[in-house]
Write a protein that holds these residues in place. Structure first.
Motif, PDB file in Angstrom:
ATOM      1  N   THR A   1      -0.945  11.986   5.646  1.00  0.00           N
ATOM      2  CA  THR A   1      -0.663  12.492   6.986  1.00  0.00           C
ATOM      3  C   THR A   1      -1.602  11.828   7.983  1.00  0.00           C
ATOM      4  O   THR A   1      -2.822  11.832   7.781  1.00  0.00           O
ATOM      5  CB  THR A   1      -0.850  14.017   7.050  1.00  0.00           C
ATOM      6  N   VAL A   2      -1.054  11.237   9.040  1.00  0.00           N
ATOM      7  CA  VAL A   2      -1.865  10.531  10.026  1.00  0.00           C
ATOM      8  C   VAL A   2      -1.881  11.300  11.342  1.00  0.00           C
ATOM      9  O   VAL A   2      -0.822  11.668  11.864  1.00  0.00           O
ATOM     10  CB  VAL A   2      -1.334   9.108  10.268  1.00  0.00           C
ATOM     11  N   LEU A   3      -3.079  11.563  11.864  1.00  0.00           N
ATOM     12  CA  LEU A   3      -3.234  12.207  13.168  1.00  0.00           C
ATOM     13  C   LEU A   3      -3.891  11.202  14.102  1.00  0.00           C
ATOM     14  O   LEU A   3      -5.081  10.902  13.976  1.00  0.00           O
ATOM     15  CB  LEU A   3      -4.076  13.467  13.066  1.00  0.00           C
ATOM     16  N   GLU A   4      -3.121  10.665  15.042  1.00  0.00           N
ATOM     17  CA  GLU A   4      -3.641   9.673  15.972  1.00  0.00           C
ATOM     18  C   GLU A   4      -4.148  10.332  17.247  1.00  0.00           C
ATOM     19  O   GLU A   4      -3.811  11.478  17.569  1.00  0.00           O
ATOM     20  CB  GLU A   4      -2.553   8.661  16.319  1.00  0.00           C
ATOM     21  N   HIS A   5      -4.967   9.573  18.002  1.00  0.00           N
ATOM     22  CA  HIS A   5      -5.512  10.032  19.284  1.00  0.00           C
ATOM     23  C   HIS A   5      -6.136  11.422  19.128  1.00  0.00           C
ATOM     24  O   HIS A   5      -5.954  12.306  19.974  1.00  0.00           O
ATOM     25  CB  HIS A   5      -4.414  10.043  20.349  1.00  0.00           C
ATOM     26  N   THR A   6      -6.882  11.579  18.052  1.00  0.00           N
ATOM     27  CA  THR A   6      -7.500  12.864  17.742  1.00  0.00           C
ATOM     28  C   THR A   6      -9.001  12.666  17.559  1.00  0.00           C
ATOM     29  O   THR A   6      -9.430  11.864  16.728  1.00  0.00           O
ATOM     30  CB  THR A   6      -6.908  13.465  16.456  1.00  0.00           C
ATOM     31  N   GLU A   7      -9.790  13.381  18.336  1.00  0.00           N
ATOM     32  CA  GLU A   7     -11.248  13.262  18.257  1.00  0.00           C
ATOM     33  C   GLU A   7     -11.823  14.490  17.567  1.00  0.00           C
ATOM     34  O   GLU A   7     -11.484  15.635  17.911  1.00  0.00           O
ATOM     35  CB  GLU A   7     -11.856  13.110  19.646  1.00  0.00           C
ATOM     36  N   VAL A   8     -12.698  14.251  16.600  1.00  0.00           N
ATOM     37  CA  VAL A   8     -13.320  15.339  15.857  1.00  0.00           C
ATOM     38  C   VAL A   8     -14.568  15.813  16.588  1.00  0.00           C
ATOM     39  O   VAL A   8     -15.433  15.015  16.949  1.00  0.00           O
ATOM     40  CB  VAL A   8     -13.683  14.892  14.425  1.00  0.00           C
ATOM     41  N   GLU A   9     -14.649  17.133  16.805  1.00  0.00           N
ATOM     42  CA  GLU A   9     -15.791  17.717  17.500  1.00  0.00           C
ATOM     43  C   GLU A   9     -16.835  18.279  16.547  1.00  0.00           C
ATOM     44  O   GLU A   9     -18.018  18.294  16.853  1.00  0.00           O
ATOM     45  CB  GLU A   9     -15.332  18.831  18.443  1.00  0.00           C
ATOM     46  N   ALA A  10     -16.396  18.739  15.381  1.00  0.00           N
ATOM     47  CA  ALA A  10     -17.332  19.329  14.433  1.00  0.00           C
ATOM     48  C   ALA A  10     -16.710  19.366  13.042  1.00  0.00           C
ATOM     49  O   ALA A  10     -15.478  19.352  12.888  1.00  0.00           O
ATOM     50  CB  ALA A  10     -17.722  20.741  14.869  1.00  0.00           C
ATOM     51  N   VAL A  11     -17.582  19.374  12.037  1.00  0.00           N
ATOM     52  CA  VAL A  11     -17.152  19.481  10.650  1.00  0.00           C
ATOM     53  C   VAL A  11     -17.793  20.727  10.051  1.00  0.00           C
ATOM     54  O   VAL A  11     -19.009  20.907  10.139  1.00  0.00           O
ATOM     55  CB  VAL A  11     -17.564  18.241   9.826  1.00  0.00           C
ATOM     56  N   GLU A  12     -16.972  21.568   9.466  1.00  0.00           N
ATOM     57  CA  GLU A  12     -17.468  22.768   8.803  1.00  0.00           C
ATOM     58  C   GLU A  12     -17.205  22.643   7.304  1.00  0.00           C
ATOM     59  O   GLU A  12     -16.583  21.684   6.848  1.00  0.00           O
ATOM     60  CB  GLU A  12     -16.789  24.012   9.377  1.00  0.00           C
ATOM     61  N   ALA A  13     -17.675  23.610   6.545  1.00  0.00           N
ATOM     62  CA  ALA A  13     -17.561  23.540   5.089  1.00  0.00           C
ATOM     63  C   ALA A  13     -16.122  23.470   4.626  1.00  0.00           C
ATOM     64  O   ALA A  13     -15.817  22.815   3.624  1.00  0.00           O
ATOM     65  CB  ALA A  13     -18.257  24.739   4.457  1.00  0.00           C
ATOM     66  N   ALA A  14     -15.211  24.119   5.333  1.00  0.00           N
ATOM     67  CA  ALA A  14     -13.829  24.177   4.861  1.00  0.00           C
ATOM     68  C   ALA A  14     -12.810  23.764   5.912  1.00  0.00           C
ATOM     69  O   ALA A  14     -11.612  23.974   5.733  1.00  0.00           O
ATOM     70  CB  ALA A  14     -13.502  25.586   4.373  1.00  0.00           C
ATOM     71  N   ARG A  15     -13.276  23.169   7.021  1.00  0.00           N
ATOM     72  CA  ARG A  15     -12.320  22.717   8.022  1.00  0.00           C
ATOM     73  C   ARG A  15     -12.950  21.700   8.965  1.00  0.00           C
ATOM     74  O   ARG A  15     -14.179  21.585   9.068  1.00  0.00           O
ATOM     75  CB  ARG A  15     -11.755  23.890   8.814  1.00  0.00           C
ATOM     76  N   VAL A  16     -12.072  20.964   9.657  1.00  0.00           N
ATOM     77  CA  VAL A  16     -12.470  19.971  10.648  1.00  0.00           C
ATOM     78  C   VAL A  16     -11.948  20.432  12.001  1.00  0.00           C
ATOM     79  O   VAL A  16     -10.745  20.706  12.156  1.00  0.00           O
ATOM     80  CB  VAL A  16     -11.904  18.575  10.303  1.00  0.00           C
ATOM     81  N   LEU A  17     -12.815  20.533  12.986  1.00  0.00           N
ATOM     82  CA  LEU A  17     -12.439  21.017  14.311  1.00  0.00           C
ATOM     83  C   LEU A  17     -12.243  19.832  15.253  1.00  0.00           C
ATOM     84  O   LEU A  17     -13.124  18.972  15.387  1.00  0.00           O
ATOM     85  CB  LEU A  17     -13.518  21.946  14.862  1.00  0.00           C
ATOM     86  N   CYS A  18     -11.092  19.781  15.905  1.00  0.00           N
ATOM     87  CA  CYS A  18     -10.747  18.677  16.789  1.00  0.00           C
ATOM     88  C   CYS A  18     -10.865  19.084  18.254  1.00  0.00           C
ATOM     89  O   CYS A  18     -10.816  20.269  18.590  1.00  0.00           O
ATOM     90  CB  CYS A  18      -9.330  18.185  16.492  1.00  0.00           C
ATOM     91  N   ALA A  19     -11.004  18.072  19.128  1.00  0.00           N
ATOM     92  CA  ALA A  19     -11.215  18.331  20.547  1.00  0.00           C
ATOM     93  C   ALA A  19     -10.034  19.028  21.196  1.00  0.00           C
ATOM     94  O   ALA A  19     -10.197  19.750  22.188  1.00  0.00           O
ATOM     95  CB  ALA A  19     -11.508  17.018  21.262  1.00  0.00           C
ATOM     96  N   ASP A  20      -8.829  18.843  20.658  1.00  0.00           N
ATOM     97  CA  ASP A  20      -7.651  19.473  21.248  1.00  0.00           C
ATOM     98  C   ASP A  20      -7.439  20.897  20.745  1.00  0.00           C
ATOM     99  O   ASP A  20      -6.410  21.513  21.046  1.00  0.00           O
ATOM    100  CB  ASP A  20      -6.403  18.629  20.970  1.00  0.00           C
ATOM    101  N   GLY A  21      -8.392  21.416  19.998  1.00  0.00           N
ATOM    102  CA  GLY A  21      -8.294  22.771  19.488  1.00  0.00           C
ATOM    103  C   GLY A  21      -7.724  22.882  18.091  1.00  0.00           C
ATOM    104  O   GLY A  21      -7.731  23.965  17.498  1.00  0.00           O
ATOM    105  N   THR A  22      -7.244  21.782  17.539  1.00  0.00           N
ATOM    106  CA  THR A  22      -6.688  21.797  16.185  1.00  0.00           C
ATOM    107  C   THR A  22      -7.793  22.003  15.157  1.00  0.00           C
ATOM    108  O   THR A  22      -8.873  21.426  15.262  1.00  0.00           O
ATOM    109  CB  THR A  22      -5.966  20.468  15.871  1.00  0.00           C
ATOM    110  N   ALA A  23      -7.510  22.833  14.170  1.00  0.00           N
ATOM    111  CA  ALA A  23      -8.437  23.060  13.062  1.00  0.00           C
ATOM    112  C   ALA A  23      -7.730  22.616  11.778  1.00  0.00           C
ATOM    113  O   ALA A  23      -6.691  23.167  11.408  1.00  0.00           O
ATOM    114  CB  ALA A  23      -8.844  24.522  12.981  1.00  0.00           C
ATOM    115  N   LEU A  24      -8.287  21.618  11.113  1.00  0.00           N
ATOM    116  CA  LEU A  24      -7.685  21.080   9.895  1.00  0.00           C
ATOM    117  C   LEU A  24      -8.406  21.640   8.683  1.00  0.00           C
ATOM    118  O   LEU A  24      -9.618  21.446   8.509  1.00  0.00           O
ATOM    119  CB  LEU A  24      -7.782  19.552   9.887  1.00  0.00           C
TER     120      LEU A  24
END
Length: 402
Positions: free
Chosen positions: A206-229
């Motif tokens: 799965t590719v997520l383009e134009h996505t900036e990561v704001e923080a990394v947590e133990a079980a998720r990745v937080l993106c600048a647009d509010g997305t939590a992976l």
């Protein structure tokens, strides 16, 4: 007294330089020492494969340099003092100092988190053998749980693309996502970008383009647009940095710590110090800085070696080729992309893809390993004697007089 040459780092660049100098300079005049923290040679180009579960060769450096006359010091470099011409090292015995007359700085680079919160604490990387093995252990753990683990690879450079592809192919039970800050494969030609997308689709990445990561947590990745992976293993490949040792020692460096060198790879601030590989800020023949890469390690290593031999023996100092011709991307074991670039660093309109590109990359990897494992093979057997006044002493005297 012999002229002491110390090479810091035994990666692609450092191993080549040490071996070549050993073959070309007379042991009656020179003493060559390589300082490296790891006891084995690390195939950095294949660390993403090691992390995904493949076994890769790691020849012991003691065997690599056996019979060459090169001395191996297994230690971690902690400081460089170019004024006193010594380096400080730490090892199992406590370490100490090592003096030099000519220094070759080839400590390479490491992963850079760029200050993103949680990236260092919760992220994995493939910038070194220990970190690659740490990721491998985590992926094994996910597989043993019998559940579909989620892997998020942050970074759309060559390392990120290769890592995502390798994990997806080697471990099909895992869900793999690749987070790209910009357009995926933006530096490739149109056809190569299409090939890349098709390959990642085939591997179910799965590719997520134009996505900036704001923080990394133990079980998720937080993106600048509010997305939590959701992520069970976050692999950080968004950039590389060099050690601050050179800057701390007073060498002239760029903002990111790379040693500023002249056309012969000699430091602008200390003429008996040379930098090669990722540690050097070198300008290619096209007027653009060479990128951090294995190819750049080769070109800078050849130039530095030629310059050192020329200056120490009183011979000519040739300008060897300094160029960057293209990028080679592995997309798993049976696919890849070979993208050549022009003199402006822009992608040429054609590319090589598929199994042909994969085979070419495999040959390059084998050749790189073989030449590193045989550092003096094929070089002239005639060992040059040093000139009466080696350049290190002369340059030092001229700096003091000035």
């Amino acid at each position: 007294m012999k002229h002491r040459i110390v090479v810091l780092g035994a990666g692609y660049a450092g191993s080549y330089v040490a071996g070549t100098l050993a073959r070309r300079l007379s042991p009656a005049d020179t003493e060559i020492t390589v300082v490296n923290a790891e006891s084995d040679f690390v195939q950095r180009l294949r660390l993403h494969q090691l992390a995904a579960g493949r076994e890769i060769d790691a020849p012991p450096l003691a065997d690599v340099f056996a019979g060459t006359g090169v001395r191996l010091r297994l230690a971690r470099v902690t400081a460089v003092d170019p004024e006193r011409q010594v380096i400080a090292v730490a090892d199992a015995d406590g370490g100490g100092e090592l003096g030099y007359d000519t220094l070759v700085y080839a400590l390479g680079s490491h992963g850079a988190t760029h200050g993103v919160p949680g990236a260092a604490e919760h992220g994995f990387d493939v910038a070194s053998r220990p970190s690659a093995l740490r990721l491998r252990k985590r992926l094994n753990s996910l597989a043993s749980q019998g559940e579909s683990g989620r892997v998020v690879v942050v970074g759309d450079g060559l390392t990120g693309i290769e890592t995502a592809s390798e994990i997806a192919e080697t471990r099909p039970g895992l869900s793999v996502a690749l987070v790209a800050r910009g357009e995926l494969g933006a530096a490739l030609c149109v056809g190569a970008r299409r090939h890349l997308r098709q390959a990642l689709d085939r591997l179910a990445v799965t590719v997520l383009e134009h996505t900036e990561v704001e923080a990394v947590e133990a079980a998720r990745v937080l993106c600048a647009d509010g997305t939590a992976l959701a992520s069970d293993a976050t692999v950080w490949t968004a950039g590389f940095a060099v050690s601050r040792i050179a800057a701390a020692g007073g060498l002239e460096v760029t903002e990111n710590g790379r040693i500023v060198v002249d056309r012969t790879m000699r430091s602008l601030s200390y003429p008996n110090v040379y930098a090669v590989g990722d540690s050097a800020f070198a300008v290619a023949d096209n007027g653009r800085p060479l990128p951090m890469s294995c190819a750049s390690a080769g070109y800078t290593g050849v130039q530095a070696t030629a310059a050192i031999v020329g200056r120490l023996t009183g011979g000519q100092i040739p300008n060897t080729k300094l160029e960057y011709v293209g990028n080679h991307i592995s997309l798993g074991r049976r696919d890849g992309i070979l993208q050549m670039v022009d003199d402006e660093g822009q992608a040429k309109p054609t590319y090589v893809g598929g199994r042909t590109a994969a085979r070419i990359k495999a040959v390059i990897l084998k050749m790189s390993l073989w030449t590193t494992s045989h550092p003096t093979f094929g070089l002239p057997k005639r060992k040059h004697r040093l000139a009466a006044a080696p350049h290190a002493s002369a340059d030092k005297a001229s700096r003091v007089a000035a």
